[in-house]
Design a protein around this motif. Sequence first.
Motif, PDB file in Angstrom:
ATOM      1  N   GLN A 191       0.817  -1.217   0.000  1.00 18.98           N
ATOM      2  CA  GLN A 191       0.000   0.000   0.000  1.00 18.98           C
ATOM      3  C   GLN A 191       0.854   1.271   0.000  1.00 18.98           C
ATOM      4  OE1 GLN A 191      -3.084  -0.067   3.030  1.00 18.98           O
ATOM      5  NE2 GLN A 191      -3.497  -2.235   2.659  1.00 18.98           N
ATOM      6  N   LEU A 192       1.988   1.229   0.698  1.00 21.98           N
ATOM      7  CA  LEU A 192       2.806   2.451   0.829  1.00 21.98           C
ATOM      8  C   LEU A 192       4.093   2.384   0.014  1.00 21.98           C
ATOM      9  CD1 LEU A 192       2.369   3.207   4.654  1.00 21.98           C
ATOM     10  CD2 LEU A 192       0.957   3.954   2.729  1.00 21.98           C
ATOM     11  N   ASN A 193       4.203   1.341  -0.843  1.00 19.72           N
ATOM     12  CA  ASN A 193       5.374   1.184  -1.702  1.00 19.72           C
ATOM     13  C   ASN A 193       6.675   1.147  -0.890  1.00 19.72           C
ATOM     14  OD1 ASN A 193       6.610   0.778  -4.139  1.00 19.72           O
ATOM     15  ND2 ASN A 193       6.764   2.954  -4.639  1.00 19.72           N
ATOM     16  N   LYS A 194       6.694   0.318   0.145  1.00 19.68           N
ATOM     17  CA  LYS A 194       7.877   0.173   1.007  1.00 19.68           C
ATOM     18  C   LYS A 194       8.598  -1.128   0.683  1.00 19.68           C
ATOM     19  CE  LYS A 194       6.930   3.806   3.639  1.00 19.68           C
ATOM     20  NZ  LYS A 194       7.783   4.999   3.675  1.00 19.68           N
ATOM     21  N   LYS A 195       9.774  -1.298   1.299  1.00 24.84           N
ATOM     22  CA  LYS A 195      10.568  -2.512   1.042  1.00 24.84           C
ATOM     23  C   LYS A 195      11.034  -3.149   2.349  1.00 24.84           C
ATOM     24  CE  LYS A 195      11.728  -2.570  -3.684  1.00 24.84           C
ATOM     25  NZ  LYS A 195      11.029  -1.455  -4.155  1.00 24.84           N
ATOM     26  N   ALA A 196      10.199  -3.082   3.381  1.00 27.96           N
ATOM     27  CA  ALA A 196      10.566  -3.715   4.654  1.00 27.96           C
ATOM     28  C   ALA A 196      10.557  -5.225   4.453  1.00 27.96           C
ATOM     29  CB  ALA A 196       9.586  -3.304   5.748  1.00 27.96           C
ATOM     30  N   ARG A 197      11.544  -5.900   5.020  1.00 28.98           N
ATOM     31  CA  ARG A 197      11.659  -7.344   4.768  1.00 28.98           C
ATOM     32  C   ARG A 197      11.846  -8.137   6.053  1.00 28.98           C
ATOM     33  NH1 ARG A 197      16.612  -4.914   3.453  1.00 28.98           N
ATOM     34  NH2 ARG A 197      18.391  -5.811   4.567  1.00 28.98           N
ATOM     35  N   VAL A 198      11.345  -9.366   6.034  1.00 33.83           N
ATOM     36  CA  VAL A 198      11.622 -10.302   7.128  1.00 33.83           C
ATOM     37  C   VAL A 198      13.107 -10.629   7.031  1.00 33.83           C
ATOM     38  CG1 VAL A 198      11.136 -12.582   8.079  1.00 33.83           C
ATOM     39  CG2 VAL A 198       9.286 -11.229   7.074  1.00 33.83           C
ATOM     40  N   ALA A 199      13.808 -10.550   8.157  1.00 29.34           N
ATOM     41  CA  ALA A 199      15.271 -10.606   8.104  1.00 29.34           C
ATOM     42  C   ALA A 199      15.835 -11.448   9.244  1.00 29.34           C
ATOM     43  CB  ALA A 199      15.826  -9.181   8.174  1.00 29.34           C
ATOM     44  N   ALA A 200      17.165 -11.544   9.257  1.00 30.62           N
ATOM     45  CA  ALA A 200      17.922 -12.220  10.318  1.00 30.62           C
ATOM     46  C   ALA A 200      17.347 -13.619  10.608  1.00 30.62           C
ATOM     47  CB  ALA A 200      17.993 -11.336  11.568  1.00 30.62           C
ATOM     48  N   HIS A 201      17.217 -14.011  11.893  1.00 29.64           N
ATOM     49  CA  HIS A 201      16.820 -15.399  12.186  1.00 29.64           C
ATOM     50  C   HIS A 201      15.399 -15.697  11.708  1.00 29.64           C
ATOM     51  CE1 HIS A 201      14.582 -14.076  15.842  1.00 29.64           C
ATOM     52  NE2 HIS A 201      13.919 -15.188  15.673  1.00 29.64           N
ATOM     53  N   SER A 202      14.539 -14.656  11.630  1.00 30.80           N
ATOM     54  CA  SER A 202      13.158 -14.874  11.170  1.00 30.80           C
ATOM     55  C   SER A 202      13.137 -15.336   9.715  1.00 30.80           C
ATOM     56  CB  SER A 202      12.335 -13.599  11.320  1.00 30.80           C
ATOM     57  OG  SER A 202      12.314 -13.185  12.665  1.00 30.80           O
ATOM     58  N   ALA A 203      14.034 -14.770   8.896  1.00 34.26           N
ATOM     59  CA  ALA A 203      14.127 -15.195   7.493  1.00 34.26           C
ATOM     60  C   ALA A 203      14.698 -16.610   7.411  1.00 34.26           C
ATOM     61  CB  ALA A 203      15.003 -14.224   6.707  1.00 34.26           C
ATOM     62  N   LEU A 204      15.722 -16.894   8.208  1.00 38.10           N
ATOM     63  CA  LEU A 204      16.323 -18.239   8.195  1.00 38.10           C
ATOM     64  C   LEU A 204      15.291 -19.303   8.556  1.00 38.10           C
ATOM     65  CD1 LEU A 204      19.781 -17.430   9.827  1.00 38.10           C
ATOM     66  CD2 LEU A 204      19.393 -18.197   7.470  1.00 38.10           C
ATOM     67  N   GLU A 205      14.423 -18.990   9.520  1.00 35.90           N
ATOM     68  CA  GLU A 205      13.381 -19.940   9.917  1.00 35.90           C
ATOM     69  C   GLU A 205      12.445 -20.250   8.743  1.00 35.90           C
ATOM     70  OE1 GLU A 205      11.425 -18.303  13.316  1.00 35.90           O
ATOM     71  OE2 GLU A 205      13.059 -18.825  14.685  1.00 35.90           O
ATOM     72  N   LEU A 206      12.116 -19.219   7.962  1.00 37.07           N
ATOM     73  CA  LEU A 206      11.218 -19.427   6.824  1.00 37.07           C
ATOM     74  C   LEU A 206      11.854 -20.332   5.766  1.00 37.07           C
ATOM     75  CD1 LEU A 206       9.708 -15.845   6.382  1.00 37.07           C
ATOM     76  CD2 LEU A 206       8.626 -17.839   7.413  1.00 37.07           C
ATOM     77  N   PHE A 207      13.199 -20.360   5.733  1.00 34.94           N
ATOM     78  CA  PHE A 207      13.904 -21.236   4.788  1.00 34.94           C
ATOM     79  C   PHE A 207      14.263 -22.585   5.423  1.00 34.94           C
ATOM     80  CE2 PHE A 207      14.804 -17.080   2.750  1.00 34.94           C
ATOM     81  CZ  PHE A 207      14.350 -17.376   1.474  1.00 34.94           C
TER      82      PHE A 207
END
Length: 241
Positions: free
Chosen positions: A60-76
């Motif tokens: 909606q606001l054209n941002k690029k915030a991303r899931v990162a660090a250990h939270s991203a590793l968990e998703l993989f």
Amino acid sequence: MSGKKNGLFFSDWLRKNGYSDQLIRKYRQSGWLATLDKGVMYRTGDSLSSFAALSCYNEQLNKKARVAAHSALELFGFNHYVPMGKPLLMVAHHNSNIPKWMTSDSFDKNFKPFSTKMIDVPQTSTLQIEGVDVLVSSPEQAFMECLLLAPEQYNYMDLYYIMEQLTSLRADVVQTLLEHIKNQRIKRVFLYMAEKAGHYWSDMLNIDRINLGTSKQQLVESGIYIKKYRITIPKELNEYE
């Protein structure tokens, strides 16, 4: 009014899509929309999802915030770091201003946003999670984000246990990141850990193209000095086999 289930509505986006302030106010007064923060609303009765909220914020606001660090590793599928209590969602973004709605405890996870300019062109991918598109750091970058946040957020020993699992990192992505990341400590600790773990992809890296600087760096007060990478590391990490 369409929108993501358990997600957010930002008033700027609503206005752009033809909803007047008067109509938005009417929705709020009738109890159809509830206010989370100034200019941030959600459908009354929704159980707010942190992934849906992040997806709405970016779209909606054209941002690029991303899931990162250990939270991203968990998703993989890499998981060792388990914080106590309500799960944390680490979110990286480029602005120093953290949106106030992220500090709310109304979500299924607690947002832990951090500002980083570690790399100019982040290595990310979009994953479908709980039915929404979520921007996520690549596993290679996510581990380096963990190193960025150590030792305040993560313990070096815990991170090494995760490094042992990272058998499938892509050498070309690691190479690109190490060539462009500005932080010397991250690069040196990453290379030390990858070499110690004996991953095949670490043998494929061209260290000559990576600027590791010349100064000595101390990760801990009294540790073991690793001459090759000019870093002083925790004794337990050096002795771990």
